[in-house]
Design a protein around this motif. Structure first.
Motif, short mmCIF file in Angstrom:
data_model
loop_
_atom_site.label_atom_id
_atom_site.label_comp_id
_atom_site.label_asym_id
_atom_site.label_seq_id
_atom_site.Cartn_x
_atom_site.Cartn_y
_atom_site.Cartn_z
N SER A 139 66.80 12.06 -28.54
CA SER A 139 67.78 11.69 -29.46
C SER A 139 67.94 10.63 -30.10
O SER A 139 68.62 10.37 -30.98
CB SER A 139 69.15 12.17 -28.95
OG SER A 139 70.08 12.65 -30.21
N GLY A 192 74.93 6.80 -38.27
CA GLY A 192 74.95 8.25 -38.07
C GLY A 192 76.27 9.11 -38.08
O GLY A 192 76.67 9.79 -39.28
N ALA A 193 77.21 8.28 -37.47
CA ALA A 193 78.42 8.62 -37.38
C ALA A 193 79.26 8.65 -38.78
O ALA A 193 79.95 9.55 -39.03
CB ALA A 193 79.15 8.13 -36.21
N ASP A 228 72.85 17.28 -39.26
CA ASP A 228 72.78 16.24 -38.71
C ASP A 228 71.30 15.79 -38.45
O ASP A 228 70.43 16.41 -37.93
CB ASP A 228 73.31 16.41 -37.36
CG ASP A 228 73.43 14.95 -36.43
OD1 ASP A 228 72.55 14.20 -36.78
OD2 ASP A 228 74.14 14.94 -35.71
N ASN A 287 69.43 9.45 -39.90
CA ASN A 287 69.63 8.21 -39.19
C ASN A 287 68.27 7.41 -39.56
O ASN A 287 67.46 7.70 -38.95
CB ASN A 287 69.78 8.38 -37.69
CG ASN A 287 70.95 8.94 -37.14
OD1 ASN A 287 71.92 9.42 -38.25
ND2 ASN A 287 71.51 8.81 -36.03
N HIS A 299 67.79 4.61 -38.76
CA HIS A 299 67.29 3.82 -37.48
C HIS A 299 66.60 4.64 -36.46
O HIS A 299 66.26 4.24 -35.56
CB HIS A 299 68.23 3.23 -36.77
CG HIS A 299 69.73 3.84 -36.61
ND1 HIS A 299 70.21 4.39 -37.85
CD2 HIS A 299 70.46 4.17 -35.70
CE1 HIS A 299 71.31 5.27 -37.35
NE2 HIS A 299 71.47 4.98 -36.16
N LYS A 300 66.42 5.76 -36.72
CA LYS A 300 65.55 6.84 -36.06
C LYS A 300 64.09 7.14 -36.71
O LYS A 300 63.18 6.23 -36.55
CB LYS A 300 66.26 7.97 -35.54
CG LYS A 300 67.65 7.72 -34.75
CD LYS A 300 68.32 8.82 -34.08
CE LYS A 300 69.46 8.07 -33.31
NZ LYS A 300 70.38 8.98 -32.94
N THR A 318 76.61 4.19 -32.89
CA THR A 318 75.82 2.99 -33.35
C THR A 318 77.03 1.97 -34.02
O THR A 318 77.72 2.56 -34.93
CB THR A 318 74.81 3.42 -34.35
OG1 THR A 318 73.95 4.26 -33.45
CG2 THR A 318 74.10 2.12 -35.02
C1 LIG Z 1 71.98 13.95 -32.66
C2 LIG Z 1 72.68 12.89 -33.23
N1 LIG Z 1 73.64 12.89 -33.95
C3 LIG Z 1 74.12 11.95 -34.48
C4 LIG Z 1 74.11 10.69 -33.79
C5 LIG Z 1 75.01 9.33 -34.28
O1 LIG Z 1 74.41 8.55 -34.93
P1 LIG Z 1 74.87 6.88 -35.01
O2 LIG Z 1 74.53 6.59 -33.67
O3 LIG Z 1 73.95 6.31 -35.94
O4 LIG Z 1 76.30 6.91 -35.43
C6 LIG Z 1 73.03 10.57 -32.92
C7 LIG Z 1 72.65 9.20 -32.31
O5 LIG Z 1 73.32 8.50 -31.77
C8 LIG Z 1 72.46 11.65 -32.52
O6 LIG Z 1 71.45 11.32 -31.55
#
Ligand SMILES: Cc1ncc(COP(=O)(O)O)c(C=O)c1O
Ligand SMILES: Cc1ncc(COP(=O)(O)O)c(C=O)c1O
Lengths: 483, 458, 483, 458
Positions: free
Chosen positions: C72, C133-134, C239, C263, C265-266, D333
C-alpha cells in the motif's frame, strides 16, 4: 552485514536507463582503432548503485559522524556552506580555459584568496596551483633550487630535514634532485642546534621545517635556526601543515622563512574527502617571487588576469594541467571569509586551548607525555612505551579500542622518533564535552588493559570488519576484482 | 564565534584544568619579538548568509550559455546521484583510510575504482589516483624511467601534439630528475604524430615514448605503430588517454603487439564537473610486473582475523610515510573524493553507457564539423580520424572569432594559436553528448556571422 | 551507541556563529508584546548539529539503504535527479505569489503535469493542490457533496466504503459530513455485490474504492459496481494509492470513476521523507469539473495562468495557503518525463511481475496466501494465522525478524479483515536478486521459528533499540523533553 | 528501461517461476473491454541529461533579482547544512516511522521538533506536523470545536485581517462540519482587529476565536485582550502565529491571563525555501489537557525491553488507521521531511539566533518603510506596531506599481487590492534579514521612479 562489490550486484544487460543515451550514434572510426574487449564496468540499476554507495558510505568514520583527534591532520569541521557555495552551477560549469573577460567573478575570489594567504603568512606572493601539501613542497623546494641556479650557485645539493619531519619532506627533497641530511631532535624536543651548525654549509640549499614541529612543539630557537641557514647561504622552507597552531600569533615570514606551503585542507578546513583532494598553496618572500609556479592571478588594466609563463619567465613552471584544485580553493576562500580577521585569530587560540586541555587531562589520567615540560601547540605526543610493556597496550591496540568507543584513533607511530606514540590533535571546532568523552574513553581503555590485557588486542569488535591481515594483503596483493 | 563551540564557562574551566590564567599564556614559548598583535588586512567575518550572497553573485557573473570548449576538460552529463552521494558527509569529511576498520566504505570504493580503471585501460593494476592528468603523466614518465633498467639515457620522446600544458607539467616535474624530453613533430596534414620522425630515433637509447590518444587536436594517433616502435627499441610505451574515449577506442593495454606498459590520463570526463580545472583526478595504471614502482596509494582485498573479507591500504612500503627519501613518489594526499565520484559515475553508465556516450560525443562533433563546412573558408584542419574534438581552420584569426562568439554567450573553442603559432587561424572545437542539434545549429550560425563580421570589419 | 537529544548536547551561550547575525538590530515594539521566556531551542555548535543529525539519519532504514516490501506504500526508487532538478535555485526561490508574467517556467511544468495525469487516469481535469492522499480524498468527497447539493439533491448523506479500505477513506467521508456504510468483502476477495445492491440507494452520495483493492486484487466486477452506484444516483471515487498496478493498463475513467486522487509519492515516486510531504493530486470527469479545488493552471492569451475561485465559482475552494506541495509536484513531473509513455506502461508490467514472482516463491516456501486462487496485482496478502498458532510466528514477530536481516518489514495487520496478515509490495524498481534474497530471508525466519519459536520473539537485536514498550508510551505519554 | 532493473533473462526466469507465458497474462483479471492498448498523449522518455536541461531552462526563466514579497511565505537565510542533511537518503527516502526500531532517526528528530515547537509557542505539546499553515488552522478550529464542550454553536470568530487564503481554506475544510465563521473587522487606522467588534459578541455562544499574530498586514494584534475576551466568554483562543516572530514576540501560551488553548501556523520561515508555496509544514500545539483531541502523529519517548530509551509513534488510537471513521482527523502522510529541515534549522540558529534574525527582519522592514516616506504620496497605512511586514499606501494603483517594479527585476510586494478592495492603493511589503541596506535603497529608488512614471501617465 558485508556489502558485495558493485560488480557482484550487476547482471549482463542491466542498465541505469535514465543515464544512458539511446543507441545508434554513428561511429565512423577505423575498426582497428576500436575496442572489442568490454571494459569491466558494473551493470547495475540506478537504485542498486545508489543503495550500494550509500551503504558503503555508512561504513566510514568521518568528521560529520565522529571525533578525529588525528595529529598532523587537523580534522576540523568542514562547514557545509563551503560545499554548497563552491558548488554553485556558475562555478561548476566554468571551463578552465574560459577567457579572463568572462571569468572575473572566479578570478576575484582567487586573487583575494592569494592576498589573504599572504597576510596570514607574512609572504609577499602566493600561487594556488599546487594540488596537495606534497606538491606545494615540491614547488617550494624547486623554487629554492631555481633560486640558487639562477645565481649561478650550483654547489648546493643538500636539503636539511629534521628527523621528526613528515615523510613528504625528505621524499620531496629527493624528487627535486637534492640529497637529504637528517637533523636530530634534542632532548627538549627542539632541533639539535649544534648538529644544525655542523650540517649547515656551502652545500646547503635549504632547510625544511614546520613550526610547531610534528611533535606539537614550538621551535623556540627559530631565530637562531634562521641565522644559521641564511648565514650559510641557504633558504628556509616552511611546511605549513601545522599552521593551525599559530594562525594570527606569529607569521612564518617574520620567523625568517622564505617559502611556505599551506595545506588548505587542514588549517582552512577544506574536506579530506577520504584522501583528497587538498591544496598546497605556496607562498614566497620577495627573493623567490620570480620563481613562483604559474598560473596565478594578477591585476591588469581590464581587471583580474592570469599570470602565465610568458609573463613570468623564471617561473619553475606549471604543476597542473590547469590551475590546481579550484573547487578546494573556493571552499577555503569561503571559509576564510566566514572566519574573518577575528575568527582567524581565534583558530589558534582554541586549537591550542583544546590541545593543552586534553594533554593535561590525559596526563592526570595516567598517560605519559613525550615532552611533559613543554606547552602543547595544537597537538602533542603521548607515548605508550610503559603501557605497552606492562599491559600490552600498544599504540595500535589503543587505536583500535578507540574505534569501538566511537572515536577515530589519533595518529600512531608518528613522529618516528617517539616509541609507541600517539600524536593527538583535537582542533578548535570540538567542544569540551567531546574532549571530555574522549579522555574518558582513553582512561577507560587504560583501566581495562590493566585488568584484562587481552581485551584491547581483540579490538575492534564493533566495526564492519575486525583487524585485517595486512601481511597477506602485501604478500599476495589482490588489487582488483576478477570474477 | 563561527565554528568554535566554547562558551565562556568552558574556556574558564579548561584554563583552570591546564593551570594557566589565560589563553595567551599557552603561547608563551613563542619568542616575544615574533608575537603578532593582530592580523592585518583580513576583512571582517561574514555570516554564511552574507558570503552566500557574494558567491552567488560571483558565480552568476561567469556563467556562459553554451560551451564548445574542450582541450582537456569536457562538459559531460553527470548523473545527479553522483554528487548527491559523493558529498555525503561520510565520504566528504572522512580522512585517508589509514584506520582500515573504520574506513571500509572508502576502501571498497577505491578497490572498485582500481578494478574499473585497470580494465578500462586494458592493464593489470591501477593506483588510487594522482592529482590530475598532467601530473599523472609526469609520474608515469618517472616511473618508466625507474622501470626501464635497460635504458640509461632518461630520454623520453614526447609528441608535439601532446596537450601543451601536459608537456609543461612534465617539464617542471621531471627536469630536476635529469629527464630529457625530446619532441616528436606532428604530421601537418594528418594532425597525428609523424611516425617517420620516430624512426630518426631508431637505435638510440630511448627510455620511454609518450603516446597521447587522442592527441590535443582530437586526432587519433597511430598507437599500434608507436607502441610497437617502443617495444622494438627497448623503450616503454606510456599512454595518455581520455577515459571517455576508451568506451569506444582500443585501450592502451591492447595497443600494438604487447600493449603499452603504463597508461595515465585525466579522469575528469568520468563524472567530475569542469569547475575551473579542478579538483579533477589523474589515473595511473600499469602491467602487473611494474606494480612495485607504481607511485601513490593502493588498496588491497584481504581478510580479517575471523576470515571475513575486507579492504586495506597495501604495499605502503613504496610510499613516503614509510620509505621517506627513497619513496617512489612524494605524493600523500591524492584526489580521493573525485575517485568516489568517478566510481559512482562508471557504475551508473556501465560499459554500454560509456560506449554510447562516447559514440554520441563523437557524432555530435562530427555533425558540428560538417555543419561548419558550409561557411566560406572554414575547413577541418587535419585529415586523420579524430575523436569528439576537431580543429577548424578559419579564414580569419581564431582569437577574434572566439571573442565575437563570447559576446553571444558562446565559448567557441580553444585558440590554438596560443600554443601553436602555426595554427593562429585555427580553433579546437568540442561538442559532447550534452550539445543538442539545436546548439550545434546555433554554433554554426554564430560562427558564420562572426567570420562574416570580421571579414566586413574595420 | 545511543544518540543524545540535541538539547543534551547544548550549553548555554554556545552559538553556531556563522548562522547568527550580529546582535544589535533595534526592536521598537511595545515591551508587553515581547517574549521574556527563552524558547527551549538547542544551543549547539554547527559541528555538533551536523554530527548529531548525520548520526540520527544513520539510525533509519530508507529506500536508499534497504528494500521496503511495504504494501500500500509503493516504496520505489526515488531518482536523485528528481531531487536535484526540483531544487534548482530558480524553483526554490520562486515566491508563491509571484505573478504569472514571471512564472511561465514553473506554470508550464504544472500545466503539463495536469495534462499527463489526465492521460493516465482518463479524467478530464486535474487540480494539484491537495497535499497528501487524504487531502485528495477530502477534496474528492467534498466535490461529490457539492455536486449533489448543486443539483438540489440534499438527501444523499452516505458514503459506501469497503471493509478492506484504507483508514483515510472512512475518516475522510466523515470529515466531509457523511455517514459511512461499510461494505463487506466476498470470499474471493472481490466486493460483496449483493451487499452493495442492498446498501446502495437514494441516500448514497457515492462509493470510495481503490482498484486493485488493498488486498492487491483487481475488482473484476467493477463495471457492475459502476452500474449499481450510478444507477442509484451516486458517484464513484477512486483512491489512486494503488495506481502503480494498472498504470497504462486500464484507465479509472474507463472503469466509470467520476473522481480520483493519486498519491504522487507512490506511483510517481516522490520520496516519502520519513512521513511526507506527499501530494494527492485530484482529477475529475466532466460532471465534477466545476467543483475542482483552486488554484489550478489554465491557458490564457498571455500564456499559462492560475485559475482561481473568481474564475471557478462553484469550486469547493482552497485547500492550502498557496498551491500545494509544488516541490513534490516538480519531482513527479521530472519523473514522468524520464519515464515517458513506454516507461509508464512498464511500471505496471514489472510491478505486477515482481509481486507475482515473490508471491509464487513465498507460496512455494510454505507461506499461506490469503487469496491463493487470484493473481496478485502490485501487492498481495500473506496470512500467518497458521504459523502464529503453531510456532508463535505472528506478523509482528516476522516483521521484526526481517529488520534484523536488513529488510524493512511488509505492512502488517492491514487490511484488517485478514488475520495476522502481511501486505507485500515489491515495486518494479527492485531486481530479481533483491527479491530472491528477501524470499530467502522469509524462508529462513520460518525455518528458524519451526526449530526455535522463542527466537523470533526476541527480534530485533541488531537495531539501535530492541522492541519498544508502546503501552508505556501511550499510558504515560512523554511527548517532549524536559531537562 | 529507466528505473527497471530487469534483464530479459530475469523476466523469463520470473515468468517461469510464476508459471505464465508472458507479462500480459498477469493482467488477465482485468475485463478485456477495459484493457488499454497503450497510453496516449504522454511524451517520449527523456534521459536525465535531457530533462535536466529542460528544467534548468524553466527554472532560470522565473528567476527574479530581488524579492520584497512576503504575505505568508518568507525568504530567510537557510543554513547550507539544513538541506545537505535533510536530503540525505536516510531521511529523504525513508517511510513513515511505523517500524520504530528501524526508524529511530526520524522518530528522534520529531521528538526534538515537538519539544522545540511546544516551547516556541509556549504550550505543552506539539504534533508531528500538518500540511501547511492554513490547513493546520482548519484542524485547529475543528479541534477547538471538539474540545469546547460548553459551546454548541460551532461559531468561530475570524478576524478579517487573517490572511485571506487561510480564511478560504478554513471555509473549505470546516464548512462541511457545520462550523459558522463570523468576521471580525479590522480597525482602519490601526490595522489590528477591532476589539470593539468583539464586544458585540459578548454573551453569545462563541466556540472559538482565531487570533493571528501578526495579522496579514504585518500588524500586531491585541492578543492579550482577545485571549482574555475568549476566556471570559467561554471560547477557546486559537493563535495563528509566525514562528520566526516568536523569537521576539510573546508566545500564544502566554497571551492574556491564561494563554491561548491552541496555536498553529506556517512553519516555512524555519528553514524551508519559498519554492512556489510548498512543501511547507503546518504546526499545531496545544495545552496538555487537549492532547487526545490533537490530530496527526505524535512521537513519544519510551524504553525498549532492555530498558534502553527509544522513540515510537504513540496515541495512535486518535488516528484514522486505528479509529477509522471516528478518528480526530483523516490526516495520514504529513510533512515529515520539512519537520526534519526545521528541526535542523532551529538547532543551528538556537534561541539567540532566532531572536536576532527576527529583530533584524523587523529592523530591515522598518528601514524600508522609513526610506519610502521621502516619496511623495507614500505613507505607512496602519499605525499599530507591526512585525517585519508593512502596508504602504501609494498615490497610485498598487497593481501598476508592482508591474513596473517587476520590469526592473523586483518583486515589490503583494497587491492588497486583490483581497481588500478598500486597499487597492496599498501594497504589503516585507524585507527579511536577507535584504541589505543596498537592496532597500534600490527598492526605494525603484518605487519612487515607478510612482513617478505612473504619475506622468502613458
Ligand atoms: C490505499 C490508500 N489510500 C489512501 C492513503 C492515504 O494517503 P496519504 O498518506 O498520502 O494521505 C494511503 C496511504 O497511506 C493508502 O495506502
Ligand atoms: C606535516 C605535514 N607535512 C606535509 C604533509 C603532506 O600534505 P599532503 O598530504 O597534502 O600532500 C602532511 C599531511 O599529510 C603533514 O602532516
Amino acid at each position: 552485514m558485508s556489502e558485495p562489490l558493485v560488480f557482484e550486484l550487476g547482471r549482463s544487460g542491466r542498465l541505469a536507463g535514465a543515464q544512458v543515451p539511446e543507441a545508434g550514434a554513428a561511429v565512423d572510426l577505423p575498426p582497428e582503432m576500436l575496442r572489442d574487449s568490454r571494459p569491466q564496468l558494473p551493470e547495475v540499476s540506478e537504485l542498486d548503485a545508489v543503495r550500494h554507495y550509500t551503504r558503503l558510505s555508512q561504513r566510514n568514520f568521518s568528521i560529520d559522524t565522529q571525533f578525529y583527534p588525528l595529529g598532523s591532520c587537523t580534522m576540523k569541521y568542514n562547514p557545509r556552506g563551503c560545499n554548497t557555495y563552491a558548488m554553485l552551477p556558475g562555478f561548476l560549469q566554468r571551463h578552465p580555459l574560459a577567457p579572463e573577460d568572462v571569468s572575473q567573478g572566479f578570478l576575484a575570489c582567487m586573487y583575494e584568496l592569494q592576498r589573504m594567504l599572504c597576510r596570514v603568512t607574512g609572504m609577499t606572493a602566493f600561487s594556488l596551483t599546487p594540488m596537495a601539501g606534497a606538491q606545494g613542497e615540491l614547488s617550494g623546494v624547486a623554487m629554492i633550487r631555481a633560486y640558487h641556479l639562477d645565481r649561478g650557485d650550483t654547489e648546493r645539493t643538500e636539503i636539511l630535514v629534521p628527523d621528526a619531519a613528515h615523510g613528504t619532506n625528505p621524499a620531496t627533497a629527493v624528487k627535486c634532485g637534492f640529497a637529504v641530511r637528517e637533523l636530530p631532535t634534542a632532548a627538549d624536543g627542539d632541533l639539535d642546534i649544534d648538529a644544525l651548525r655542523r650540517l649547515a654549509g656551502p652545500r646547503t640549499a635549504g632547510i625544511m621545517l614546520t613550526n610547531p614541529s610534528t611533535l606539537g612543539l614550538f621551535e623556540r630557537r627559530i631565530q637562531e635556526v634562521r641565522d644559521i641557514i641564511h648565514g650559510a647561504g641557504g633558504l628556509l622552507y616552511y611546511d605549513g601543515a601545522n599552521l593551525n597552531a599559530i594562525l594570527g600569533k606569529v607569521l612564518p615570514g617574520d620567523m625568517g622563512f622564505d617559502v611556505i606551503h599551506i595545506n588548505l585542507h587542514k588549517t582552512f578546513s577544506t574536506p579530506h574527502g577520504g584522501g583528497g583532494p587538498g591544496s598546497g598553496a605556496v607562498g614566497v618572500g620577495e627573493r623567490l617571487e620570480p620563481f613562483l609556479p604559474t598560473p596565478f592571478v594578477g591585476i591588469g588594466a581590464d581587471g583580474y588576469r592570469w599570470v602565465d609563463a610568458a609573463d613570468h619567465p623564471k617561473s619553475i613552471g606549471r604543476l597542473s594541467a590547469f590551475m590546481g584544485n579550484a573547487g578546494v580553493l573556493l571552499r577555503a576562500y569561503i571559509y576564510m571569509r566566514m572566519l574573518g580577521r577575528r575568527g582567524m585569530e581565534r583558530v589558534a587560540d582554541y586549537a591550542v586551548l583544546n590541545a593543552n586541555y586534553v594533554m593535561a587531562r590525559l596526563a592526570a589520567a595516567g598517560f605519559d607525555l613525550a615532552y611533559p615540560e613543554r606547552r602543547a601547540c595544537h597537538e602533542f605526543v603521548v607515548t605508550l612505551k610503559r603501557q605497552a610493556r606492562e599491559h600490552g597496550l600498544t599504540a595500535i591496540n589503543l587505536a583500535k579500542a578507540l574505534l569501538d568507543r566511537g572515536f577515530h584513533a589519533p595518529t600512531t607511530y608518528f613522529p618516528l622518533l617517539v616509541p609507541e606514540c600517539l600524536l593527538i590533535e583535537p582542533t578548535e571546532t570540538e567542544s569540551k564535552e567531546t574532549l571530555d568523552r574522549f579522555v574518558d574513553a582513553m582512561a577507560d581503555i587504560l583501566a581495562e588493559a590493566q585488568v584484562d590485557p587481552e581485551r584491547c588486542k581483540q579490538a575492534p569488535v564493533t566495526m564492519p570488519v575486525r583487524r585485517l591481515d595486512e601481511v597477506r594483503a602485501a604478500r599476495k596483493p589482490d588489487l582488483r576484482y576478477r570474477p | 564565534m563561527p565554528f568554535i563551540p566554547h562558551t565562556g564557562a568552558d574556556t574558564d574551566a579548561m584554563l583552570k584544568t591546564i593551570g594557566v590564567a589565560g589563553i595567551d599564556e599557552l603561547f608563551e614559548e613563542i619568542p616575544g619579538d615574533l608575537r603578532l598583535e593582530s592580523l592585518e588586512g583580513i576583512p571582517d567575518a561574514m555570516t554564511e548568509s552574507e558570503v552566500g550572497r557574494l558567491m552567488r553573485r560571483r558565480a552568476a557573473r561567469d556563467e556562459m550559455a553554451l560551451n564548445f570548449l574542450g582541450a582537456g576538460a569536457y562538459e559531460h552529463h553527470i548523473p545527479a546521484a553522483v554528487w548527491e552521494l559523493t558529498t555525503r558527509g561520510e565520504f566528504y569529511s572522512a580522512y585517508t583510510p589509514y584506520q582500515a576498520e573504520a574506513s571500509q566504505g572508502t576502501l571498497q570504493v577505491i578497490y572498485e575504482y582500481q578494478t574499473m580503471m585497470a580494465s578500462l585501460t586494458g592493464l593489470d593494476v591501477s593506483n588510487a589516483s594522482h592529482y590530475d592528468g598532467a601530473s599523472a603523466l609526469a609520474e608515469a614518465v618517472l616511473m618508466a624511467v625507474r622501470c626501464n633498467r635497460r635504458s640509461t639515457s632518461r630520454r623520453v620522446l614526447v609528441p608535439r601534439a601532446l596537450h601543451p600544458h601536459y608537456r609543461a607539467v612534465l617539464e617542471t616535474i621531471t627536469s630536476t630528475q635529469g629527464v630529457d624530453l625530446v619532441d616528436l613533430p606532428y604530421d601537418p596534414a594528418g594532425g597525428h604524430t609523424d611516425t617517420g620522425a620516430l624512426d630518426d630515433h631508431a637505435g638510440e637509447d630511448v627510455t620511454a615514448v609518450v603516446i597521447p590518444q587522442p592527441n590535443v587536436f582530437g586526432v587519433l594517433e597511430p598507437v599500434d605503430t608507436m607502441t610497437d616502435w617502443a617495444a622494438d627499441n627497448g623503450a616503454l610505451a606510456v599512454g595518455v588517454v581520455n577515459p571517455m574515449a576508451l568506451g569506444l577506442l582500443k585501450p592502451p593495454g591492447e595497443w600494438g603487439r604487447e600493449g603499452a606498459a603504463i597508461a595515465c590520463g585525466e579522469g575528469q570526463p568520468l563524472g567530475v564537473p569542469l569547475s575551473s580545472g579542478g579538483p579533477y583526478f589523474g589515473f595511473l595504471t600499469c602491467r602487473q610486473a611494474l606494480v612495485r614502482q607504481l607511485p601513490g596509494r593502493l588498496v588491497g582485498r584481504t581478510v580479517d582475523v575471523d576470515g571475513k573479507p575486507g579492504f586495506t591500504l597495501t604495499l605502503q612500503a613504496r610510499e613516503q610515510h614509510i620509505r621517506r627519501s627513497r619513496a617512489t613518489s612524494n605524493i600523500c594526499t591524492n584526489q580521493g573524493l573525485m575517485v568516489t565520484a568517478a566510481t559512482i559515475y562508471m557504475s551508473l553508465v556501465g560499459p554500454v553507457g560509456l560506449r554510447r556516450v562516447a559514440a554520441l560525443c563523437h557524432a555530435r562533433t562530427a555533425a558540428l564539423a560538417a555543419g561548419t563546412q558550409s561557411i566560406g573558408g572554414v575547413s577541418v584542419a587535419f585529415a586523420s580520424p579524430h575523436f569528439h574534438e576537431v580543429v577548424l581552420r578559419l579564414p580569419v584569426s581564431g582569437n577574434e572569432v572566439l571573442e565575437r562568439l563570447r559576446a553571444q554567450g558562446i565559448l567557441g573553442g580553444a585558440d590554438l594559436g596560443r600554443w601553436y603559432p602555426e595554427l593562429g587561424d585555427a580553433v579546437l572545437v568540442c561538442a559532447t553528448e550534452t550539445r543538442t542539434g539545436q546548439d550545434i545549429h546555433r554554433y554554426v550560425e554564430a560562427l558564420g556571422s562572426a567570420i562574416g563580421g570580421i571579414g566586413d570589419g574595420p
